[in-house]
Design a protein around this motif. Structure first.
Motif, PDB file in Angstrom:
ATOM      1  N   ARG A 148     -31.490  29.107 -26.683  1.00 32.30           N
ATOM      2  CA  ARG A 148     -30.175  29.133 -27.304  1.00 32.30           C
ATOM      3  C   ARG A 148     -30.018  30.314 -28.242  1.00 32.30           C
ATOM      4  O   ARG A 148     -30.966  30.698 -28.931  1.00 32.30           O
ATOM      5  CB  ARG A 148     -29.952  27.833 -28.083  1.00 32.30           C
ATOM      6  CG  ARG A 148     -28.643  27.751 -28.864  1.00 32.30           C
ATOM      7  CD  ARG A 148     -28.610  26.505 -29.725  1.00 32.30           C
ATOM      8  NE  ARG A 148     -27.501  26.526 -30.678  1.00 32.30           N
ATOM      9  CZ  ARG A 148     -26.413  25.774 -30.573  1.00 32.30           C
ATOM     10  NH1 ARG A 148     -26.274  24.927 -29.564  1.00 32.30           N
ATOM     11  NH2 ARG A 148     -25.461  25.847 -31.485  1.00 32.30           N
ATOM     12  N   CYS A 149     -28.810  30.859 -28.281  1.00 35.83           N
ATOM     13  CA  CYS A 149     -28.500  31.967 -29.183  1.00 35.83           C
ATOM     14  C   CYS A 149     -27.195  31.667 -29.914  1.00 35.83           C
ATOM     15  O   CYS A 149     -26.166  31.385 -29.287  1.00 35.83           O
ATOM     16  CB  CYS A 149     -28.359  33.272 -28.392  1.00 35.83           C
ATOM     17  SG  CYS A 149     -27.768  34.661 -29.398  1.00 35.83           S
ATOM     18  N   ASP A 150     -27.247  31.757 -31.241  1.00 31.33           N
ATOM     19  CA  ASP A 150     -26.056  31.640 -32.073  1.00 31.33           C
ATOM     20  C   ASP A 150     -25.722  33.016 -32.626  1.00 31.33           C
ATOM     21  O   ASP A 150     -26.448  33.517 -33.498  1.00 31.33           O
ATOM     22  CB  ASP A 150     -26.298  30.669 -33.227  1.00 31.33           C
ATOM     23  CG  ASP A 150     -26.193  29.227 -32.801  1.00 31.33           C
ATOM     24  OD1 ASP A 150     -27.208  28.687 -32.305  1.00 31.33           O
ATOM     25  OD2 ASP A 150     -25.111  28.665 -32.955  1.00 31.33           O
ATOM     26  N   PRO A 151     -24.661  33.639 -32.158  1.00 29.99           N
ATOM     27  CA  PRO A 151     -24.348  34.993 -32.617  1.00 29.99           C
ATOM     28  C   PRO A 151     -23.689  34.975 -33.989  1.00 29.99           C
ATOM     29  O   PRO A 151     -23.371  33.917 -34.535  1.00 29.99           O
ATOM     30  CB  PRO A 151     -23.362  35.476 -31.556  1.00 29.99           C
ATOM     31  CG  PRO A 151     -22.637  34.221 -31.143  1.00 29.99           C
ATOM     32  CD  PRO A 151     -23.689  33.135 -31.193  1.00 29.99           C
ATOM     33  N   ILE A 152     -23.478  36.161 -34.502  1.00 30.64           N
ATOM     34  CA  ILE A 152     -22.739  36.285 -35.755  1.00 30.64           C
ATOM     35  C   ILE A 152     -21.290  35.886 -35.495  1.00 30.64           C
ATOM     36  O   ILE A 152     -20.702  36.291 -34.478  1.00 30.64           O
ATOM     37  CB  ILE A 152     -22.845  37.723 -36.297  1.00 30.64           C
ATOM     38  CG1 ILE A 152     -24.288  37.992 -36.731  1.00 30.64           C
ATOM     39  CG2 ILE A 152     -21.884  37.951 -37.445  1.00 30.64           C
ATOM     40  CD1 ILE A 152     -24.570  39.431 -37.106  1.00 30.64           C
ATOM     41  N   SER A 153     -20.732  35.105 -36.392  1.00 28.01           N
ATOM     42  CA  SER A 153     -19.363  34.631 -36.224  1.00 28.01           C
ATOM     43  C   SER A 153     -18.393  35.798 -36.076  1.00 28.01           C
ATOM     44  O   SER A 153     -18.442  36.774 -36.847  1.00 28.01           O
ATOM     45  CB  SER A 153     -18.968  33.781 -37.437  1.00 28.01           C
ATOM     46  OG  SER A 153     -17.636  33.357 -37.322  1.00 28.01           O
ATOM     47  N   GLY A 154     -17.534  35.707 -35.057  1.00 26.87           N
ATOM     48  CA  GLY A 154     -16.543  36.754 -34.845  1.00 26.87           C
ATOM     49  C   GLY A 154     -16.985  37.852 -33.902  1.00 26.87           C
ATOM     50  O   GLY A 154     -16.178  38.696 -33.500  1.00 26.87           O
ATOM     51  N   SER A 168     -25.853  40.331 -30.833  1.00 30.01           N
ATOM     52  CA  SER A 168     -24.392  40.265 -30.774  1.00 30.01           C
ATOM     53  C   SER A 168     -23.806  41.496 -31.445  1.00 30.01           C
ATOM     54  O   SER A 168     -24.465  42.148 -32.271  1.00 30.01           O
ATOM     55  CB  SER A 168     -23.862  38.986 -31.429  1.00 30.01           C
ATOM     56  OG  SER A 168     -24.014  39.000 -32.837  1.00 30.01           O
ATOM     57  N   SER A 169     -22.600  41.836 -31.054  1.00 25.06           N
ATOM     58  CA  SER A 169     -21.890  42.935 -31.684  1.00 25.06           C
ATOM     59  C   SER A 169     -20.407  42.612 -31.713  1.00 25.06           C
ATOM     60  O   SER A 169     -19.927  41.755 -30.967  1.00 25.06           O
ATOM     61  CB  SER A 169     -22.160  44.259 -30.967  1.00 25.06           C
ATOM     62  OG  SER A 169     -21.681  44.228 -29.652  1.00 25.06           O
ATOM     63  N   LEU A 170     -19.717  43.324 -32.564  1.00 22.72           N
ATOM     64  CA  LEU A 170     -18.296  43.048 -32.751  1.00 22.72           C
ATOM     65  C   LEU A 170     -17.537  43.150 -31.422  1.00 22.72           C
ATOM     66  O   LEU A 170     -16.717  42.308 -31.080  1.00 22.72           O
ATOM     67  CB  LEU A 170     -17.726  44.037 -33.767  1.00 22.72           C
ATOM     68  CG  LEU A 170     -16.426  43.668 -34.462  1.00 22.72           C
ATOM     69  CD1 LEU A 170     -16.559  42.335 -35.175  1.00 22.72           C
ATOM     70  CD2 LEU A 170     -16.040  44.754 -35.463  1.00 22.72           C
ATOM     71  N   GLU A 171     -17.833  44.220 -30.694  1.00 26.46           N
ATOM     72  CA  GLU A 171     -17.290  44.417 -29.362  1.00 26.46           C
ATOM     73  C   GLU A 171     -18.444  44.942 -28.500  1.00 26.46           C
ATOM     74  O   GLU A 171     -19.503  45.262 -29.005  1.00 26.46           O
ATOM     75  CB  GLU A 171     -16.154  45.451 -29.379  1.00 26.46           C
ATOM     76  CG  GLU A 171     -14.933  45.045 -30.182  1.00 26.46           C
ATOM     77  CD  GLU A 171     -14.052  44.028 -29.459  1.00 26.46           C
ATOM     78  OE1 GLU A 171     -13.204  43.401 -30.130  1.00 26.46           O
ATOM     79  OE2 GLU A 171     -14.220  43.858 -28.233  1.00 26.46           O
ATOM     80  N   SER A 172     -18.204  45.062 -27.215  1.00 23.65           N
ATOM     81  CA  SER A 172     -19.259  45.553 -26.330  1.00 23.65           C
ATOM     82  C   SER A 172     -19.323  47.071 -26.347  1.00 23.65           C
ATOM     83  O   SER A 172     -18.363  47.740 -26.739  1.00 23.65           O
ATOM     84  CB  SER A 172     -19.024  45.060 -24.902  1.00 23.65           C
ATOM     85  OG  SER A 172     -17.790  45.530 -24.424  1.00 23.65           O
TER      86      SER A 172
END
Lengths: 106, 115
Positions: free
Chosen positions: B22-28, B94-98
């Motif tokens: 499981r991965c929980d990314p940064i919110s948003g 994770s990143s804000l956008e790809s």
């Protein structure tokens, strides 16, 4: 396939010396990023350079980009033992190479 | 704020078993990436999501590997019929956008050992 290829594979220097590592890639890029990974820890972003930039600085780090040679270099000046880590480059497709393992001896 | 978290931190399983990571990314953050890393190697790209959809799954090694991100946040990497060669550290970012215009934030990884 891994599109960002770093060299050398390993580099060992004394504290205070400069370290230079290189990244070559095969296809045109919009951006290129450098990351660091300390032993047993996750990857940390160091610096991003865009295709229209030739050089970028962040503290003791200097990154250059030569789009005609499809290569980038990362220079760490006045190295410290804490700089001991693996360094990776990643380009637009977010593929990483095998990295350069830097050892800085105190 | 909280960074990227991954659970479990370690997983030992027997050959042939099914596992979920499981991965929980940064919110948003809309983009989420999965990599795996073997000792002494760089991260090997597996798949990335933009929102809920898999934008690039070309790195998945075979059909035993599957990943989902049903609500555009948490992602699960699923491995069926595990093999010893699947043993590695599985990293999520994770990143804000790809794309590389955006910094990736990596989690600490899940160390998978298949016995």
């Amino acid at each position: 396939s891994q599109q960002g290829e770093e060299d050398p594979q390993a580099l060992s220097i004394q504290e205070g010396e400069n370290a230079t590592m290189n990244c070559s890639y095969k296809t045109s890029i919009n951006n290129l990023q450098w990351y660091r990974q300390n032993s047993g820890r996750g990857l940390v972003h160091l610096i991003l350079i865009r295709s229209n930039e030739r050089e970028k600085h962040s503290g003791r780090l200097r990154v250059t980009l030569d789009t005609s040679k499809k290569s980038s270099s990362l220079l760490i000046t006045a190295s410290r033992a804490a700089d001991t880590a693996s360094y990776f480059c990643a380009k637009d497709d977010m593929r990483f190479g095998a990295g350069t393992r830097l050892t800085v001896k105190p | 704020g909280a960074g990227v978290s991954q659970t479990p931190s370690n997983k030992v399983t027997e050959k042939g078993k099914y596992v979920e990571l499981r991965c929980d990314p940064i919110s948003g953050h809309t983009a989420l990436y999965w990599y795996r890393q073997s000792l002494g190697q760089g991260p090997e790209f597996l798949i990335y999501f933009q929102g809920t959809g898999a934008a690039d799954d070309s790195g998945l090694p075979n059909d035993r590997f599957f990943a989902v991100r049903p609500e555009g946040s948490v992602s699960t990497l699923k491995i069926q019929r595990t093999e010893r060669g699947d043993s590695a550290v599985y990293l999520c970012a994770s990143s804000l956008e790809s794309g590389t215009a955006y910094e990736q934030y990596f989690g600490p990884g899940t160390r998978l050992t298949v016995t």
